[in-house]
Design a protein around this motif. Sequence first.
Motif, PDB file in Angstrom:
ATOM      1  N   GLN A 162     -19.307  38.586 -17.295  1.00  0.00           N
ATOM      2  CA  GLN A 162     -19.347  37.286 -17.948  1.00  0.00           C
ATOM      3  C   GLN A 162     -18.058  37.007 -18.554  1.00  0.00           C
ATOM      4  N   GLN A 163     -17.419  38.196 -19.327  1.00  0.00           N
ATOM      5  CA  GLN A 163     -15.982  38.241 -19.941  1.00  0.00           C
ATOM      6  C   GLN A 163     -15.098  38.345 -18.915  1.00  0.00           C
ATOM      7  N   VAL A 164     -15.229  38.987 -17.557  1.00  0.00           N
ATOM      8  CA  VAL A 164     -14.494  38.737 -16.728  1.00  0.00           C
ATOM      9  C   VAL A 164     -14.273  37.406 -16.009  1.00  0.00           C
ATOM     10  N   VAL A 165     -15.283  36.801 -15.823  1.00  0.00           N
ATOM     11  CA  VAL A 165     -15.537  35.400 -15.279  1.00  0.00           C
ATOM     12  C   VAL A 165     -14.513  34.406 -16.227  1.00  0.00           C
ATOM     13  N   ARG A 166     -14.711  34.739 -17.557  1.00  0.00           N
ATOM     14  CA  ARG A 166     -13.916  33.734 -18.446  1.00  0.00           C
ATOM     15  C   ARG A 166     -12.401  33.916 -18.305  1.00  0.00           C
ATOM     16  N   ARG A 167     -12.094  35.402 -18.342  1.00  0.00           N
ATOM     17  CA  ARG A 167     -10.531  35.598 -18.090  1.00  0.00           C
ATOM     18  C   ARG A 167     -10.018  35.175 -17.063  1.00  0.00           C
ATOM     19  N   VAL A 168     -10.835  35.131 -15.785  1.00  0.00           N
ATOM     20  CA  VAL A 168     -10.375  34.615 -14.475  1.00  0.00           C
ATOM     21  C   VAL A 168     -10.000  33.128 -14.686  1.00  0.00           C
ATOM     22  N   ARG A 169     -10.995  32.550 -15.045  1.00  0.00           N
ATOM     23  CA  ARG A 169     -11.046  31.181 -15.472  1.00  0.00           C
ATOM     24  C   ARG A 169      -9.929  30.493 -15.856  1.00  0.00           C
ATOM     25  N   ALA A 170      -9.422  31.257 -17.016  1.00  0.00           N
ATOM     26  CA  ALA A 170      -8.416  31.197 -17.880  1.00  0.00           C
ATOM     27  C   ALA A 170      -7.011  31.257 -17.135  1.00  0.00           C
ATOM     28  N   ARG A 171      -7.019  32.096 -16.135  1.00  0.00           N
ATOM     29  CA  ARG A 171      -5.645  32.651 -15.757  1.00  0.00           C
ATOM     30  C   ARG A 171      -5.123  31.657 -14.730  1.00  0.00           C
ATOM     31  N   GLY A 172      -4.000  31.035 -15.091  1.00  0.00           N
ATOM     32  CA  GLY A 172      -3.304  30.061 -14.142  1.00  0.00           C
ATOM     33  C   GLY A 172      -3.008  30.390 -12.614  1.00  0.00           C
ATOM     34  N   ASP A 173      -2.782  31.805 -12.453  1.00  0.00           N
ATOM     35  CA  ASP A 173      -2.479  32.370 -11.220  1.00  0.00           C
ATOM     36  C   ASP A 173      -3.888  32.400 -10.347  1.00  0.00           C
ATOM     37  N   LEU A 174      -4.984  32.377 -10.735  1.00  0.00           N
ATOM     38  CA  LEU A 174      -6.352  32.502 -10.097  1.00  0.00           C
ATOM     39  C   LEU A 174      -7.051  31.143 -10.025  1.00  0.00           C
ATOM     40  N   GLN A 175      -6.536  30.018 -10.201  1.00  0.00           N
ATOM     41  CA  GLN A 175      -7.151  28.913 -10.337  1.00  0.00           C
ATOM     42  C   GLN A 175      -7.706  28.477  -8.655  1.00  0.00           C
ATOM     43  N   GLN A 176      -7.162  28.953  -7.744  1.00  0.00           N
ATOM     44  CA  GLN A 176      -7.670  28.609  -6.449  1.00  0.00           C
ATOM     45  C   GLN A 176      -8.861  29.398  -6.133  1.00  0.00           C
ATOM     46  N   MET A 177      -9.303  30.277  -7.056  1.00  0.00           N
ATOM     47  CA  MET A 177     -10.539  30.982  -6.798  1.00  0.00           C
ATOM     48  C   MET A 177     -11.656  30.531  -8.036  1.00  0.00           C
ATOM     49  N   LYS A 178     -12.971  30.190  -7.183  1.00  0.00           N
ATOM     50  CA  LYS A 178     -13.991  29.695  -7.926  1.00  0.00           C
ATOM     51  C   LYS A 178     -14.915  31.030  -8.051  1.00  0.00           C
ATOM     52  N   ILE A 179     -15.371  31.518  -9.213  1.00  0.00           N
ATOM     53  CA  ILE A 179     -16.265  32.522  -9.564  1.00  0.00           C
ATOM     54  C   ILE A 179     -17.108  32.394 -10.563  1.00  0.00           C
ATOM     55  N   THR A 180     -18.437  33.055 -10.273  1.00  0.00           N
ATOM     56  CA  THR A 180     -19.452  32.757 -11.020  1.00  0.00           C
ATOM     57  C   THR A 180     -20.185  33.936 -10.730  1.00  0.00           C
ATOM     58  N   ILE A 181     -21.397  33.973 -11.509  1.00  0.00           N
ATOM     59  CA  ILE A 181     -22.396  35.332 -11.289  1.00  0.00           C
ATOM     60  C   ILE A 181     -23.729  34.812 -10.699  1.00  0.00           C
ATOM     61  N   MET A 182     -24.195  35.438  -9.734  1.00  0.00           N
ATOM     62  CA  MET A 182     -25.313  35.028  -9.109  1.00  0.00           C
ATOM     63  C   MET A 182     -26.284  36.315  -8.781  1.00  0.00           C
ATOM     64  N   GLU A 183     -27.578  36.258  -9.350  1.00  0.00           N
ATOM     65  CA  GLU A 183     -28.510  37.320  -9.145  1.00  0.00           C
ATOM     66  C   GLU A 183     -27.752  38.603  -9.898  1.00  0.00           C
ATOM     67  N   GLY A 184     -26.967  38.400 -10.829  1.00  0.00           N
ATOM     68  CA  GLY A 184     -26.439  39.592 -11.790  1.00  0.00           C
ATOM     69  C   GLY A 184     -25.280  40.231 -10.933  1.00  0.00           C
ATOM     70  N   GLU A 185     -24.653  39.474 -10.036  1.00  0.00           N
ATOM     71  CA  GLU A 185     -23.356  40.014  -9.318  1.00  0.00           C
ATOM     72  C   GLU A 185     -22.428  39.001  -9.235  1.00  0.00           C
ATOM     73  N   LEU A 186     -21.205  39.321  -9.389  1.00  0.00           N
ATOM     74  CA  LEU A 186     -20.013  38.631  -9.367  1.00  0.00           C
ATOM     75  C   LEU A 186     -19.859  37.983  -7.686  1.00  0.00           C
ATOM     76  N   VAL A 187     -19.951  36.548  -7.646  1.00  0.00           N
ATOM     77  CA  VAL A 187     -19.476  35.921  -6.309  1.00  0.00           C
ATOM     78  C   VAL A 187     -18.426  35.058  -6.506  1.00  0.00           C
ATOM     79  N   LEU A 188     -17.709  34.928  -5.517  1.00  0.00           N
ATOM     80  CA  LEU A 188     -16.537  33.762  -5.704  1.00  0.00           C
ATOM     81  C   LEU A 188     -16.125  33.249  -4.173  1.00  0.00           C
ATOM     82  N   THR A 189     -15.147  32.328  -4.298  1.00  0.00           N
ATOM     83  CA  THR A 189     -15.005  31.862  -3.064  1.00  0.00           C
ATOM     84  C   THR A 189     -13.313  32.064  -3.232  1.00  0.00           C
ATOM     85  N   VAL A 190     -12.519  32.060  -1.958  1.00  0.00           N
ATOM     86  CA  VAL A 190     -11.027  32.085  -1.970  1.00  0.00           C
ATOM     87  C   VAL A 190     -10.528  31.384  -0.780  1.00  0.00           C
TER      88      VAL A 190
END
Length: 545
Positions: A334-362
Motif C-alpha cells: 500500500q505504501q508503494v502504491v501511494r508513492r507511485v501515485r504521487a510521482r509525476g513521472d509515473l502518472q501514465q501508470m494506474k496501479i492498485t492492489i487486487m487479491e493481495g498483489e500489485l496490479v497495474l496498467t501501462v
Amino acid sequence: MGTQVINGLTCSDLLLIPDLKEAVVLAGAGGLGRYINRVNVMEVPDVIDWVRPGEFLITSGFPFQGQPDLLTAIIPQLNQKGVSALGIKTKRYIDQVPARALELADQLDFPVFELPAATSFSDVVRDIMERVLVQEARELSQLQSRFQKLSRQLLHGDGIEDFLQTLDGMLHNPVVLLDETDQVFCSPQAEALELEEQLPAWMQLRQEGSLGITFLTVGERRIRAYVSAVNDKGPDQCLLVLLEWNSELSVVDQLTIDRVGVLVGLELINAGARREVELKYVDQFLQDWISGRITAPGDLKLRGEACGCPLPERPLRAVAVGWLDAKPELKQLQQVVRRVRARGDLQQMKITIMEGELVLTVPGEPELPPEETLALLLAELNRAFPKGECAFCIGDLAEGPDQVRFSYESARKIARIREISGYSGTYVDYRKLGVFRLLYHLPELEEINAYRDQYVVPLLEYDSRHNASLLHTLQLYFKCNRNIKRTSGELFTHYNTVTYRIDRACELLGLNQDDGNDMLELQLALKLFEMGQGRSRRSDSQRRS
C-alpha cells in the motif's frame, strides 16, 4: 530586493556604544561582522572553560599580569570556542598586547579591542545587553508575527502550495518540502530553479539524517541550506528545506522553519486523510475496471472522471507483479502504491492492489515498450524492498480501456505459469515462457505422470544411491542449449565430468544423444518435473499465507 532583514548586534556596532566610542580595533578587523549575544568578564586564568559562543569577552588584563604571552595561547582557543571578540584594557596590568597575539587574531579574523582605561565594565555590560535584549525582542516579535500569519493561512484551508508561497515571500529564499511519500512540494522560487526534479538529492538528505545547516549543490552553485524535520517518523520523516539562495539565512529564518514545521505537519496529516479517502474511491474504481466489473464504455468513462482518474482512449497492457522470494506485507505494498501515485513521472501508470498483489496498467503503444515504463517502477520497488526480487507479468495488448479485463486475465495466467515454471526473468510475457505455456494446460492425468516418471525417477534413484547429480546436470545441459562447455561453467565442474554424467544418464534411460526425438522427450519430461515442483512450492506458499 527592498526587504528589511533584522540582524543582531555585531562587533562593529560596539564602536557606536558611548562607553566604547574611544575603543581601538587592534587586530581581526575582518571579523567585525561577527554577532554578539552576550558579554562576559574574564579575570581568572581558566576562563576558557566557561566561555560561550557569541560572547564579547572583556578583561582588565589582570590574568595576564607579568605573563602577557598567555594572550598568544588563549586567542586561538577563544576563537575555536566561538567567542565573538576580546576587549582588553592596557597600561594597568599589561603594557600592550603582544605582536604575535595580534598577528594570530588577524589570521583568524578574531577582533581584539583595546578598551579605554576609564571604561566601566558594568556600564559596558548593561549597554550591550540592553541592545541584545532589544534585538532579541524584535526577533521574537517577528517570529510570532510570522507564525500567526501562517497559522491563519492554513486555518482558512488554502493548502500546502499557498502556504509555501507565503513562506517563500516571507523569507525571500526558496523553500522545498519533501513528504513521507517522497512527493516534492516547491515554493515559487524553488519551482523556477526546477528543484522538484532533484528528488534523489532530497531523498539523500533524509537518508543521511542531515538536519540543521548543511550544504547543497544547485546547478553549478554550492549553497547553504537549513533542514528541519516536520515529524519524527525515522526514515520516512518529512523535511522542510530553506535554501540560502538570495540572502543570508538569519537565526529568525531558521527558527521560523522550525516553528512552522508543526503547522506543516498538521496540514500534511489533513491532506493525508483526504488523500486516503480519495485513494479508496480510486482503488475501488481501478479494481472494478481491471477485473471487468464495469463493462459499458460510458459507465467506465463517467466513473473514471468522477473519482479523478480519467482513462484516455489508447492501447493498454495489464501487468501483475509476482515475487521471486517472500512477498512483502500488504501495508508495504500500500505504501508503494501511494508513492507511485504521487510521482509525476509515473502518472501514465494506474496501479492498485487486487487479491493481495500489485496490479497495474501501462501504455501499450509500440514506441513506448512496457519495459521502459516498468523500469521506473522497478527502481521504486527495489528501493522499498531491497531484499526482494519481483517479476512483471505482462498481459496481452488491449485496444482500449474497455478491453483491459482480457489483458488482466492473460497477465494472471502468465503469473501462475511463471510461478509454477520457476522462470526468474524480470519481464515476463507469453513468448518468454516458451513450452511452459503449453504444458501448463495439460490436465493432471496418470498417463502424463507416468511419462514424466519414466525419465525422471531412474535419475532420482541413481542420484540418491550414488550421491550424484545427473538430474541437475541434465537440466542445466538443456538450459545451456546442450553446450557442454557452458554447462561445465555453470556447474564449476570439469568438462569431462559433465560429459560423463550426460553419457551415464542417457545410458541409464536408454536414449541416444544424437537422436532429436529422444532428446525432445527427455527435455519435455524434465519440464514436466520442474512444473510439478513449482506447483508444490505454490501450494506450500498458499497454505502458509
